[in-house]
Structures are given as C-alpha cells and as structure tokens.
Design a protein around this motif. Structure first.
Motif, mmCIF file in Angstrom:
data_model
loop_
_atom_site.group_PDB
_atom_site.id
_atom_site.type_symbol
_atom_site.label_atom_id
_atom_site.label_comp_id
_atom_site.label_asym_id
_atom_site.label_seq_id
_atom_site.Cartn_x
_atom_site.Cartn_y
_atom_site.Cartn_z
ATOM 1 N N THR A 58 14.225 3.185 -0.375
ATOM 2 C CA THR A 58 12.931 3.736 -0.300
ATOM 3 C C THR A 58 12.482 3.957 1.111
ATOM 4 O O THR A 58 11.978 5.087 1.368
ATOM 5 C CB THR A 58 12.080 2.622 -0.871
ATOM 6 N N ALA A 59 12.907 3.160 2.129
ATOM 7 C CA ALA A 59 12.401 3.363 3.373
ATOM 8 C C ALA A 59 12.713 4.633 4.051
ATOM 9 O O ALA A 59 12.331 5.362 4.451
ATOM 10 C CB ALA A 59 12.434 2.172 4.326
ATOM 11 N N PHE A 60 14.145 4.757 3.751
ATOM 12 C CA PHE A 60 14.667 6.116 4.253
ATOM 13 C C PHE A 60 14.153 7.184 3.690
ATOM 14 O O PHE A 60 13.708 8.194 4.600
ATOM 15 C CB PHE A 60 16.405 6.147 3.862
ATOM 16 N N ALA B 89 1.452 -0.850 -3.418
ATOM 17 C CA ALA B 89 3.067 -0.630 -2.987
ATOM 18 C C ALA B 89 3.148 0.264 -1.528
ATOM 19 O O ALA B 89 3.701 0.069 -0.594
ATOM 20 C CB ALA B 89 3.546 0.490 -4.193
ATOM 21 N N ALA B 90 1.983 1.311 -1.537
ATOM 22 C CA ALA B 90 1.872 2.001 -0.430
ATOM 23 C C ALA B 90 1.610 0.884 0.884
ATOM 24 O O ALA B 90 2.344 1.348 1.777
ATOM 25 C CB ALA B 90 0.818 3.016 -0.156
ATOM 26 N N SER B 91 1.099 0.045 0.761
ATOM 27 C CA SER B 91 0.659 -0.836 2.098
ATOM 28 C C SER B 91 1.849 -1.516 2.444
ATOM 29 O O SER B 91 2.005 -1.478 3.607
ATOM 30 C CB SER B 91 -0.405 -1.744 1.451
ATOM 31 N N TYR B 92 2.652 -2.136 1.666
ATOM 32 C CA TYR B 92 3.725 -2.819 2.324
ATOM 33 C C TYR B 92 5.037 -1.760 2.658
ATOM 34 O O TYR B 92 5.682 -2.026 3.550
ATOM 35 C CB TYR B 92 4.012 -4.162 1.426
ATOM 36 N N MET B 93 5.030 -0.844 1.926
ATOM 37 C CA MET B 93 6.170 0.138 2.385
ATOM 38 C C MET B 93 5.732 0.851 3.565
ATOM 39 O O MET B 93 6.766 0.893 4.427
ATOM 40 C CB MET B 93 6.210 1.245 1.171
#
Lengths: 235, 287
Positions: free
Chosen positions: B222-224, B14-18
């Motif tokens: 999530t990105a924000f 999850a961390a990698s693509y986020m």
C-alpha cells in the motif's frame, strides 16, 4: 599562500583528469583558471572542496593539509565553492537557500548580518526572498549561488563558470560582483571559459590543457601571450 | 447517506496512519535514494512494542507508544549505519539489504511472540458520534496523533535549520555538502524520523489491528502505491495520495469487497502514471 595545490592527480577510473597540477592562491585578489572544455578546470575546484579524491599530491589551506577531509570540514575551514551550473536548491525559497549556506555557523546575529549584506549586494534576491529558487532566471540563480556561498563567511571563494549561459549584460554584472567581492577582502579563484573576462578581472592566471598547467603568469601578460590569444581569445 | 458518511470517517482513520508510513518512506528515499523495503516491518515492530509493553507488561498505553516511536527510530539508525551508509553508492544494494533486514525482523518477531496474531485490548472503550457516524476514541486518537505528528514534521522541515538541510540534501546532495551539510548526519536524521513514523503508526494502530509478524507485507505494498501516486520524493504528495488512496480503498471495500479494493488501488496507480508519469506531485525533470 592561502591555498596551495601541490602536484595533484585526479583520476576518473583509468583516465587522469588532472596529471600533476600545482597552483597557489594568495590571501587577496583574483586567480583565474582558464582552459577548454574538459581541460580539468572544474575537477581542480572539486578536488579542493573534497568532492574528488586525489590519487597523488597535496592540498594545503592556511598551512594545514585539507586533502582527504570530507567536504563539510573543508567548508568549515573557510572554503566556499559555487559549483558549475549554480546548483541552487530548486524547491527551497531564496532565503532558505541562503540560510543553508550558513549551515555550519552558530552565531545568530552574525548570520543575520551576512544575510543583510547579501541582500544589499543583490537587491534582486531581497525582492524575491520568498520565491522558490527554481522560478528564477539563470542570472538570478547565479547571484543566489554566490550569495549562498558568501553566507558561510568564506576565507576563499571558488567560482566555477559563473558566466555560463548568461546574457552579455548579466556577464558584466557578474564581473562587477566578482571584482567587488575580491576588493572587499575575500580572495577568489575564478574558473572560466570566458577567457577574455577572466584575464581582465584576475591578477594571476593558470591555463589548463588536458589536465596539466600549460602556462601561468600575471593575467595581463597572459592576455598578450600569442598562444593564449590564438587558443582562447579568438585571435 | 449514513453509510457514506460513516465510510468517509473510516477512510479518515485509514488515511491518517497510512500517511505516517508513506511520509517516512518518502523521506528515506528522498535523502538517501534508497527504497526501504523493510518499512512495513518497522511498522510491525512498532505494533509489537505495544503488544509487549502495554498488553504483556502492563505499561501505560501512551508510554508504550512513545517507546515504540523511539525504539523503531533507533532501529532505523542501526539500518542507516550498517546497511545504507556502506551501500550509499549502490542504491540497489541498499534495497536488497533492506529485504534481508525485513526477513530478520519478521523472524525475530516470530521467535519472540510466535506466529499467531497478537491481541491488544483497546486502552479506551468510548466512542463519539459525528453527525450520525460513529468514531471510537481509539481511532480518533490515531487521527489526532497523526495530524499532530505530521504538523510537527512540517514545522521541523520548514522552520528549522536541520529541516532546510534535509530538504537541501534531498534536492542536491552534493551541493548540500558544499554548504557544510554532512550527508551522514542528514541520513541519520531522515532515517530516525522515517523509521520512527512507521513505528509510531504501528504502535498507535496495534489495538485496532491484530498484530502478526507478517502485517508489514500489505502495509509496504500500500505504501508503495501511495508514494508512486503522490510522486516519489514529494512529502506533500505522499500525504495527499494517502488520503486519496484511503478514501478509494475504504469506499470500495465497504461497497464491494477488499479484493476489488486492492485491484482498484492498483488501477488508480496505473491511471495516475499514464496521465502523469512522475506522480501527482512528482519532481520535474532536473537539469
């Protein structure tokens, strides 16, 4: 004349910051612009660099009209500008800051020569080449800002208040540097609130008052001028 | 113990693509000063590139991912030219325009592919076991690709002249212009890279999520959170906050549930803002 400003006007909304200013910078030596806060000194330099649009008048550099060109094009033609407050890139290293100054140049060997020249001129910068610019003192940042401008191999150097906020010793140092740069063939336009220093260094001077040239002449003459002595030299 | 370790591996994925998505968002904000609300939809478009090219037209998966990266990068260039450049003096206008663009992209996706979730058959079937935890090749591929892409971005920013120009422009655009760095050129580079990273994240994860025209929504929220926790404007912060958020979110989802995980994610942002209002790696106040 290398650089000529002809009757320029710059407005911030309704207020005219420069109202019909003309100046000429020869191909050698130091020209200074002195005046009080808000007299339009910084605006004049910003207009030359294309940061402020003109509402009237023309700017010519090397026989070509440069007003209306984008800032990067004016840099390309050989005008380097050390802005007020130094404006080094805080989160770039000293060396990266210097190399951004050579952004438009492509000849690798010549860029390395310029970098070596800057490090020779400012040994402090060489010692700190891998440090973040933000970690340096005000005087060092001023040297970095001047070094960065020199990295563009400029044909004229615009310096906005290089002595601002520096210790007297550092002001002396900056004065020596400015003289050296000019002696080595790059003409300098020096904007200063420190009129005493500016008139000692320069050959020719303009006095700006509320957006207009109040006086101009050889720096030595202005230094003896009664009005200049009263208004800018403290007696 | 096994479950903890398995969850950690899941969080890595999850961390990698986020991180890819958040770094792109930060980059666009850093250089142009505009919040790109359509960033989640760029991710969605990347996913649909794989739906179309790989699942429907049977092109090779890797080629489809590469096409997604380039295509979404070009969409980014288009956004820069038509929205962010004319609105450069008006960052709020840029934000509002990007919201409009988000709706256009969503609508185009619905028109082209329908409302329903797409299905992308996984290009690889295998999995490896790492100390008892299972990681499918597909997820491993996303992690490796993200690390390689971020390393390439790092090298570009630190070692190349355009990388310095981009960082200089993000720190002081006017001073950068006095070095001959063109704002238009820098904005184009930042927008291409930022959009392409979101697009490639969508393309890489398309076989693992079920792409729908609306997946951008949860992505942008999530990105924000991530870029606020990391400190708006900090690329390193975005990567580290992506890892932090992904671990917290994945663990809470596994041991409680997804709704609580979202709440905890927001609480994390709140806590960071209370302690450090500029985020973990936020810029210091500049004179």
């Amino acid at each position: 004349m290398l650089l000529e400003i002809r009757d320029i006007e710059v407005r911030y909304q309704k207020i005219a910051a420069l109202k019909g200013v003309s100046m000429a910078v020869p191909a050698g030596g130091i020209v200074t612009i002195i005046g009080a806060n808000g007299a339009g000194k910084t605006t004049a330099l910003r207009a030359i660099s294309g940061l402020e649009p003109l509402t009237r008048g023309e700017i010519h550099f090397d026989d070509a009209r440069i007003d209306g060109l984008p800032p990067e094009e004016i840099v390309r033609r050989g005008v380097a500008h050390v802005p007020e407050g130094r404006r080094v890139f805080p989160d770039l290293t000293v060396e990266e800051n210097l190399r951004t100054g050579a952004f438009l140049r492509t000849e690798r060997a010549a860029i390395e020569t310029s970098l070596a020249d800057v490090f020779a001129r400012f040994p402090r910068l060489a010692e700190r080449r891998r440090q973040w610019a933000r970690s340096m003192s005000g005087g060092e940042q001023q040297m970095l800002a001047i070094g960065r401008a020199l990295m563009s191999a400029p044909r004229v150097l615009l310096l906005d208040e290089p002595s601002m906020g520096l210790s007297p010793v550092m002001v002396q140092e900056i004065a020596r540097i400015v003289t050296d740069i000019s002696a080595q063939g790059t003409p300098v336009v020096l904007v200063e609130q420190n009129a005493e220093m500016a008139l000692l260094l320069a050959q020719y001077a303009y006095v700006l008052e509320t957006g207009a040239v109040a006086l101009e002449g050889p720096a030595g003459d202005l230094h003896e001028n009664d009005h200049v002595r009263r208004a800018y030299l403290g007696g | 113990m096994d479950l903890l370790w398995q969850t950690a591996i899941n969080a890595m994925y999850a961390a990698s693509y986020m991180a890819l998505i958040a770094v792109g968002l930060v980059m666009i904000f850093g250089v142009m000063g505009v919040i790109n609300f359509a960033h989640g939809e760029l991710y969605m478009v990347g996913a649909y590139c794989v739906v179309f090219l790989y699942a429907q037209e049977k092109f090779p998966f890797l080629l489809s991912v590469a096409a997604g990266l380039i295509f979404v990068g070009i969409v980014g260039l288009l956004m820069e030219r038509t929205m962010f450049r004319p609105l450069r003096k008006n960052p709020l206008g840029g934000l509002i325009a990007s919201i409009g663009f988000l709706l256009i992209l969503q609508t185009l996706a619905v028109l082209g592919f329908g409302r329903r979730m797409g299905h992308v058959p996984p290009p690889t079937q295998g999995k490896i076991e790492i100390f008892g935890a299972i990681l499918t090749y597909q997820r491993l591929f996303v992690i490796v690709a993200a690390i390689l892409l971020l390393a390439a971005l790092w090298a570009f920013l630190k070692r190349s002249k355009f990388g310095w120009a981009l960082r200089a422009c993000a720190q002081d655009a006017e001073a950068a212009s006095l070095q001959g760095i063109s704002m238009n050129q820098t904005a184009r580079i930042a927008m291409f890279i930022g959009a392409a990273l979101a697009g490639v994240a969508g393309a890489l994860t398309a076989p693992l999520v079920s792409p729908s025209p609306y997946i951008g929504h949860s992505i942008i929220v999530t990105a924000f959170i991530i870029i606020i926790v990391g400190g708006i404007g900090s690329l390193e912060g975005a990567v580290i906050a992506a890892v932090l958020y992904a671990f917290v979110h994945t663990f809470v989802t596994t041991f409680f549930d997804g709704v609580i995980a979202n709440i905890v994610g927001l609480a994390l942002m709140f806590a960071v803002l209370v302690v450090r209002p500029t985020g973990l790696f936020g810029a210091r106040e500049r004179a």
